[in-house]
Motif scaffolding. Structure first.
Motif, PDB file in Angstrom:
ATOM      1  N   GLU A 212       0.836  -1.202   0.000  1.00 57.14           N
ATOM      2  CA  GLU A 212       0.000   0.000   0.000  1.00 57.14           C
ATOM      3  C   GLU A 212       0.874   1.257   0.000  1.00 57.14           C
ATOM      4  O   GLU A 212       0.641   2.213  -0.742  1.00 57.14           O
ATOM      5  N   ARG A 216       1.070   4.054  -2.917  1.00 61.23           N
ATOM      6  CA  ARG A 216       0.679   5.425  -2.608  1.00 61.23           C
ATOM      7  C   ARG A 216       1.783   6.388  -3.015  1.00 61.23           C
ATOM      8  O   ARG A 216       1.517   7.426  -3.627  1.00 61.23           O
ATOM      9  N   HIS A 217       3.010   6.003  -2.687  1.00 61.86           N
ATOM     10  CA  HIS A 217       4.095   6.930  -2.987  1.00 61.86           C
ATOM     11  C   HIS A 217       4.521   6.881  -4.423  1.00 61.86           C
ATOM     12  O   HIS A 217       5.067   7.853  -4.940  1.00 61.86           O
ATOM     13  N   LYS A 219       2.338   6.806  -6.583  1.00 67.60           N
ATOM     14  CA  LYS A 219       1.173   7.389  -7.242  1.00 67.60           C
ATOM     15  C   LYS A 219       0.683   6.484  -8.356  1.00 67.60           C
ATOM     16  O   LYS A 219       0.445   6.904  -9.489  1.00 67.60           O
ATOM     17  N   ARG A 221      -1.791   2.764  -9.114  1.00 69.28           N
ATOM     18  CA  ARG A 221      -2.938   2.086  -8.536  1.00 69.28           C
ATOM     19  C   ARG A 221      -2.693   0.611  -8.308  1.00 69.28           C
ATOM     20  O   ARG A 221      -3.318  -0.012  -7.489  1.00 69.28           O
ATOM     21  N   ARG A 455       1.529  13.404 -11.144  1.00 68.58           N
ATOM     22  CA  ARG A 455       2.044  12.189 -10.495  1.00 68.58           C
ATOM     23  C   ARG A 455       3.569  12.167 -10.502  1.00 68.58           C
ATOM     24  O   ARG A 455       4.165  11.100 -10.423  1.00 68.58           O
TER      25      ARG A 455
END
Lengths: 969, 374
Positions: A212, A216-217, A219, A221, A455
């Motif tokens: 996760e 998240r870092h 950017k 999915r 991003r």
């Protein structure tokens, strides 16, 4: 060998600076140096250990073009003599067949007869999908096509996959993430069926929080996207040492940060022990120098810390024997979508990897390995095995520090390519019904760049482009079959569906293709083919038709679908047309091949399994007999199954299957009567046994609440329609009469059925039945259940079809006599009862009604139902009616006599009672009677004289008195 | 701030926005007050790894890519249409976006069946027209026109509720980016045309349940980028949303009351159960009339909080929560009550026996409420 400690020492020193940096980092970021330092420095240790191993370990990640590229480069450079590959060892013989297939295909191990595993696991299936853009394919192609090179598969066998799989034991759970649920998603995604997937180089954090965090870092999915962005692209052009060290590092990181699932770690460690044990065995038996070998395994396993690791590892692992399960092996078609679905990858990621692979090849000019004659590729000149000296493992230099401290090389997607994509997606969208225009292409282009900027990417990735295209083109509805998301996937390379070549097919599948060759269709290809069979002009197509009907019976729906023509007992079409899609259902055909060598054999096995199964009912066995008669020549199997049907029938205690049994037996009887010189013995015994069986069950079925009227009707149908045959075979009708007499149903429908049976047997007259119906209608308490009686009567049409007019009468009477207040609420009940209980018999009723009722409206006014006019129109017929006419008009008889040549003339009319004339003709009768009565008077003379004369003779005084009276004084 | 019943986002988060603007050194499109990355940060909240001096709370819960796509759309030439089921937070996202980008989220046109073109373009102050004639002074600009003149974001709520001809007034605004006022005399200085300044864009929302009532024309569709906001099904995110909105409500009512996490779980679980039973129901009679949305959950909790605060012992109890749940969800006399009764006895009672916790009290409260209502 003596080099080893040196190289280790060298390696140990080369990572010193990195260690120092990490130590500092640990000090700075964590509260204490212990935990974090342990992890960070442990990772360097792992890398160090793997790099220092004398047998060169080549870490890979699945579906990673960077891995494949590094592999191709390394193989050309090193030319190893032995390649050890992390793949189930029992799959080895199949790999050479890959050249006959169009990739992606999956190597499959399949076991339907299992021994040593719980029976409910069957059938077991393991698949290992292979794509062209994978490192394992490079290794396989190199090893198989280079003379003098050996390919050794070292991972545990498919049998061990299940032996070690404790997840199966958790009742009711699926086999985990890597099992594709059948029927989920599109057809392409279900190509692997329910198989368990095995794959080389599964590399993914097992620590959900870590994943996760990374997503998240980054950017991004999806994990595939992260990998593509942060590992795949930066590693694309790196040299061998950097590649290896980075992969070791990642493997080690995921390994050290994998908490929890102890079971999974145990299996992984056992696999590592297994592989190293196998490799050491091979090295000792062949005496190969470890420096000439290459060990291809997932990066996760490269960072192993088990004792057995390495050429010098401990030999403490014993490999457990396989179970007695009989495994069969084959290749099945696979697809990118199926691989993504099975291994939980982002949809489209394998396609993107394939595109990336092609791009990398073009850019770096690395020549990939390809199996000779690989289907689906262009012909190539055979590669020469360049006799290059093996490169000794150089002392590893620290490539990691540099790699980790450099900023990531970002995607090299150029503007022209992005423009091309934007235009293409707009065009594709338009073709699929979207109102997309050039303005959209501009917007997609602009949005992609903006999104990439948000991003933190210098250039948009394919995933950014996909987002942009969805934002700009997708509106509230999807106009066609595909949405923009899917269109982008297709544009990025799309799903590729593999195909197993003819030579790699199992014998059964080859046989099917051979036998269907007269159709002159390319059935290997995907898609639907229309076959037209005109057997009248081409009798040789009959054999094809037989094969097609068997395929229809054995394959999933859609593989072979008849459009015109049917095959039933005793019926064959002279023309047939079929929709065939064997190419699309190739996996099913191949899996059929695991069951036998010909369709007939498989069909026989399946029929036998169905008939002898513990749950088999009589109807099932009869269905199997019907199928055997339809599809398999000869009487052997039907006769054998017939005997089985008898056994099953004798053991049955319910009448649930009665309707089905009746239907099938009728069909089979009709078939045998018309097609065989004599009835088979089994069916005669079956009718006899069935007659006795259903007679026995009848009284119970009438009272049993679970037995429906339909089932009882079917029993009666069996009894009445098979009666003549059964009686001729020695059954006794009394049995049936007694059974009916013992039946005392409570249920209205069954009561009606019983009445009908009694009418058929003659114990109840139609008049009595009529009066019973009248009573029912006259009784307001019973009226609500009248529809149920009617439903019973309608069911009775099956065993007693002659009762149709009575049933019409019963229905008509209800309509005629019941007041609207009763009738209207009652109508829906009638309709639903008839529809649910007796839908198939209703047409019979309607036909009969059509016969009885007037056809025209005008005739209705004057129409009187036949059951009302009967007493008026049909007076008792007396025998003498015609006779009196004859005596009144003797000319008729004269003419007739003349015609017949009788010349005896008229006899005088016989006025005497007829019996009287018999008595004088046969006096013995009277003598005996007289003797019996004790009369000893002699016979009076023949009574030719009138009766009074006899009296006179007996009583002369009367005569005298009369004479005196007449003569007078 | 305290004299507003509900402060718009730009006032409510003014201080945070100021701070973000002060540290923002990324390039900003048009006249935006924040860069796209900062807008995203404002809406989705910050993390430790962002390396900021202070924490920025998350204000909208949902997939990050929706927010990114929305921001990027506003930076491009097209309008943004947020489409989704009721209660998915479309309007809230629209408000946050406008607040972050231009510090003005109040230029809103509410689409209804009675919305006319005047509401989108301009209308006239009749008495001024009579007194002075038609001029720019006597013109009343619509919120959209105001947004154009100021170069900020205009919002159009429930676009599909207004009729198609009214919707189509947006077409020229979105493509030509000006509104001409033919009533005014043109003397060559362009006084009869209102041009949009850079930074102007439109955020519209549409309810996907309304589809087919007033469908957008193709011309309008292609001037909007559609971002579909799905229903929240993730329990974790839903808990986040409920907690966030409830805190906000408590602050608005100035109530000092703590919502125990166990009760929040009870609420979420009971809604999840009721949704599952509604999904399994065969006919409308077997399911509650309520849509059981996240917004409804917040309503139940708010109701319970207010009740406990004013009529209870200033602590939220499971009893109050149950009463509020029954009170909010029982809308039809026999059917809804029967379903709730079945739920309480079929699901809550066994769970209370098994797990204990707040469930037995919840059951008691529910029983009492049903008894009162029936």
């Amino acid at each position: 060998m003596s080099k080893v400690p040196e190289s280790r020492a060298a390696a140990a020193t080369s990572f010193a600076s990195l260690r120092g940096q990490l130590h500092e980092a640990a000090d700075r970021f964590a509260d204490g140096p212990e935990a974090l330092e342990g992890i960070l420095l442990g990772m360097v240790d792992d890398v160090d250990r793997a790099v220092g191993e004398p047998l060169e370990i080549f870490p890979v990640c699945h579906h990673s073009p960077a891995s494949a590229l590094a592999m191709a480069r390394r193989l050309r450079e090193k030319q190893p003599k032995v390649v050890y590959l992390e793949l189930c060892e029992d799959m080895a013989p199949l790999l050479t067949e890959l050249r006959n297939c169009r990739l992606p295909v999956a190597v499959q191990a399949f076991a339907s007869e299992i021994d040593g595993f719980p029976a409910e696991w069957a059938p077991l299936s393991v698949v290992a999908p292979i794509t062209e853009a994978s490192a394992e394919y490079q290794a396989i192609a190199y090893a198989l096509d280079t003379p003098g090179v050996e390919l050794v598969l070292v991972d545990r066998s498919c049998d061990h996959v299940f032996q070690w799989d404790a997840r199966h034991e958790q009742a009711g759970e699926s086999t985990g993430d890597d099992t594709a649920g059948p029927g989920t998603g599109p057809v392409e995604a279900a190509l692997h069926g329910e198989a368990v997937g095995v794959e080389i180089g599964d590399l993914r954090p097992r620590f959900a929080e870590l994943e996760e965090h990374l997503l998240r870092h980054g950017k991004v999915r999806h994990w595939s996207e992260w990998w593509h962005q942060y590992v795949e692209i930066p590693l694309g052009d790196s040299d061998h040492d950097t590649y290896r060290q980075v992969m070791f590092l990642i493997g080690s990181l995921f390994r050290r940060l994998a908490p929890g699932d102890g079971e999974r770690v145990r299996v992984d460690e056992d696999r590592e022990r297994y592989m190293w044990t196998r490799m050491r065995e091979h090295l000792t038996t062949t005496g190969t120098d470890p420096a000439d070998c290459l060990y291809v395994c997932g990066a996760f396993h490269a960072a192993s810390r088990v004792e057995e690791f390495g050429v010098h590892g401990a030999d403490s692992f014993t490999i457990s024997p396989r179970t007695d399960t009989r495994w069969q092996y084959g290749l099945i078609p696979s697809s990118h979508a199926a691989i993504e679905a099975q291994f939980g990858l982002a949809s489209g990621s394998v396609s993107i990897a394939a595109t990336q692979w092609a791009k990398n090849l073009k850019r770096t000019r690395v020549k990939p390995y390809r199996l000779q004659g690989q289907a689906g590729t262009k012909k190539e000149r055979p590669t020469k095995a360049a006799a290059r000296a093996a490169v000794a493992p150089a002392a590893a230099e620290d490539q990691l520090s540099g790699f980790l401290s450099r900023p990531p090389v970002l995607d090299t997607l150029d503007e022209a390519e992005l423009l091309g994509w934007s235009v293409d997606i707009t065009r594709a969208a338009r073709r699929n019904g979207y109102l997309a225009s050039t303005a959209d292409a501009i917007a997609v282009f602009e949005t992609s760049i903006l999104l990439a900027g948000m991003r933190d990417r210098a250039k948009p990735t394919p995933y950014d482009f996909q987002d942009a295209a969805i934002t700009c083109i997708e509106k509230d509805t999807v106009p066609g079959r595909r949405d923009v998301h899917r269109l982008v996937e297709i544009m990025m390379g799309g799903d590729r569906i593999g195909q197993v070549g003819y030579d790699a097919l199992p014998p059964l599948a080859r046989d099917v293709h051979d036998r269907l060759a007269p159709l002159e269709l390319n059935l290997q290809q995907r898609g639907v083919r229309r076959a037209l069979l005109d057997m009248a002009s081409h009798p040789e197509l009959r054999a094809c038709s037989d094969v097609l009907w068997m395929l229809r019976r054995l394959m999933p729906a859609g593989a072979a679908r008849p459009i015109m023509g049917e095959r039933r007992l005793g019926e064959r079409s002279i023309q047939e047309s079929w929709d065939l899609s064997l190419g699309t259902h190739q996996r099913a055909l191949i899996e059929l091949g695991y069951e036998g060598v010909s369709l007939e054999q498989v069909l026989e096995q399946r029929l036998r399994r169905a008939a002898y199964g513990p749950q088999a009912t009589t109807a099932d066995v009869l269905a199997a007999i019907e199928d055997a008669t339809l599809h398999l020549a000869g009487r052997r199997l039907p006769d054998e199954l017939g005997t089985r049907a008898l056994e099953v029938l004798a053991a049955e205690r319910t009448v649930d299957g009665a309707p089905e049994v009746l239907r099938r037996v009728r069909g089979l009887l009709a078939y045998y009567r018309t097609h065989e010189p004599v009835l088979p013995l089994w069916i005669e015994s079956f009718v006899k046994a069935g007659y006795a069986h259903y007679c026995t069950l009848l009284p119970m079925a009438f009272t049993d609440e679970d037995a429906t009227a339909r089932q009882v009707a079917a029993m009666l149908g069996f009894l009445f329609s098979m009666e003549s045959l059964a009686l001729s075979l020695g059954c006794d009708r009394t049995q049936l009469e007694l059974a009916v007499a013992q039946s005392h149903p409570q249920d209205p429908a069954k009561t009606a059925l019983l009445w009908a049976a009694q009418v058929q047997l003659g114990t109840l007259s139609r008049e009595q039945l009529r009066s019973r119906c009248d009573e029912l209608l006259a009784n307001p308490l019973v009226v609500p259940s009248y529809p149920h009686y009617l439903s019973g009567f309608v069911h009775a049409l099956e065993p007693v079809p002659g009762l149709a007019d009575m049933v019409v009468e019963a229905v008509s009477n209800a309509f005629g006599r019941l007041p609207d207040a009763v009738l209207l609420p009652w109508l829906p009940v009638l309709i639903t009862t008839l529809r649910s209980d007796a839908a198939e018999l209703a047409p019979l009723l309607v036909r009969e009604a059509g016969r009885i009722f007037p056809a025209r409206l005008a005739a209705l006014d004057a129409w009187v139902p036949p059951w009302r006019q009967r007493p008026a129109e049909a007076p008792a017929v007396r025998a003498t009616d015609g006779v009196s006419l004859l005596s009144a008009h003797p000319a008729t008889c004269d003419a007739l006599a003349e015609l017949l040549g009788c010349t005896d003339g008229w006899a005088p009319a016989d006025t005497q009672p007829r019996g009287v004339s018999l008595l004088p003709a046969h006096p013995a009768t009277c003598d005996v009677l007289a003797e019996l009565l004790g009369c000893d008077a002699p016979w009076a003379p023949a009574a030719r004289t009138p009766g009074t004369a006899t009296l006179m003779a007996r009583h002369p005084a009367t005569a005298q008195a009369l004479a005196a009276l007449l003569t007078g004084p | 701030m305290s004299d507003l019943l509900r402060a718009p986002a730009e006032i409510k988060y003014a201080e945070e926005l100021d701070w973000l603007e002060s540290i923002d050194d990324d390039p900003k499109p048009f006249s935006w007050r924040l860069s796209p990355k900062m807008v995203r940060l404002f809406i989705l909240g910050s993390e430790r790894a962002d390396g900021l001096d202070r924490e920025v709370s998350q204000k909208w819960f949902g997939d990050r890519s929706f927010v990114e796509r929305s921001i990027v759309t506003l930076a491009s030439d097209r309008g943004l249409l947020l489409i989704g089921d009721p209660g998915t937070g479309k309007s809230w996202l629209a408000e946050l976006l406008s607040a972050a980008i231009c510090r003005n989220s109040t230029l809103v046109v509410q689409g209804t069946a009675g919305t006319t073109e005047d509401h989108i373009k301009y209308s006239w102050n009749v008495s001024m027209v009579i007194a002075k004639g038609q001029s720019r002074e006597s013109m009343i600009p619509s919120p959209i026109m105001t947004a154009m003149e100021a170069g900020v974001i205009g919002r159009f709520e429930e676009l599909t509720r207004s009729t198609s001809d009214v919707q189509d007034a947006l077409i020229s605004i979105l493509s030509e980016k000006y509104i001409s006022v033919p009533e005014l005399q043109s003397d060559g200085d362009g006084d009869n045309i209102v041009f949009a300044k850079p930074g102007f864009s439109v955020i519209a929302t549409a309810n996907s349940r309304d589809r087919g009532v007033n469908d957008l024309s193709s011309a309008l569709k292609r001037r909007f980028n559609f971002v579909r906001i799905p229903v929240v099904t993730n329990k974790k995110s839903e808990a986040e949303i409920v907690r966030f909105r409830t805190e906000e409500l408590l602050r608005r009512h100035q109530i000092e009351l703590e919502v125990p996490p166990t009760l929040l779980d009870v609420l979420l679980q009971s809604f999840a159960d009721l949704r599952a039973s509604a999904a399994a129901a065969g006919s409308d009679d077997e399911k509650l009339e309520s849509a059981l949305s996240t917004a409804e959950q917040i309503g139940v909790l708010e109701d319970a909080v207010l009740h406990s605060n004013f009529f209870g012992e200033s602590t939220l109890t499971a009893r109050n929560l149950a009463a509020s749940l029954v009170g909010s969800l029982a809308r039809r006399e026999p059917e809804d009550l029967a379903i709730l009764n079945k739920y309480l006895h079929g699901v809550v009672e066994p769970r209370g026996k098994e797990e204990g916790g707040s469930w037995p009290e919840f059951l008691e409260g529910g029983r009492e409420a049903i008894a009162k209502l029936s």
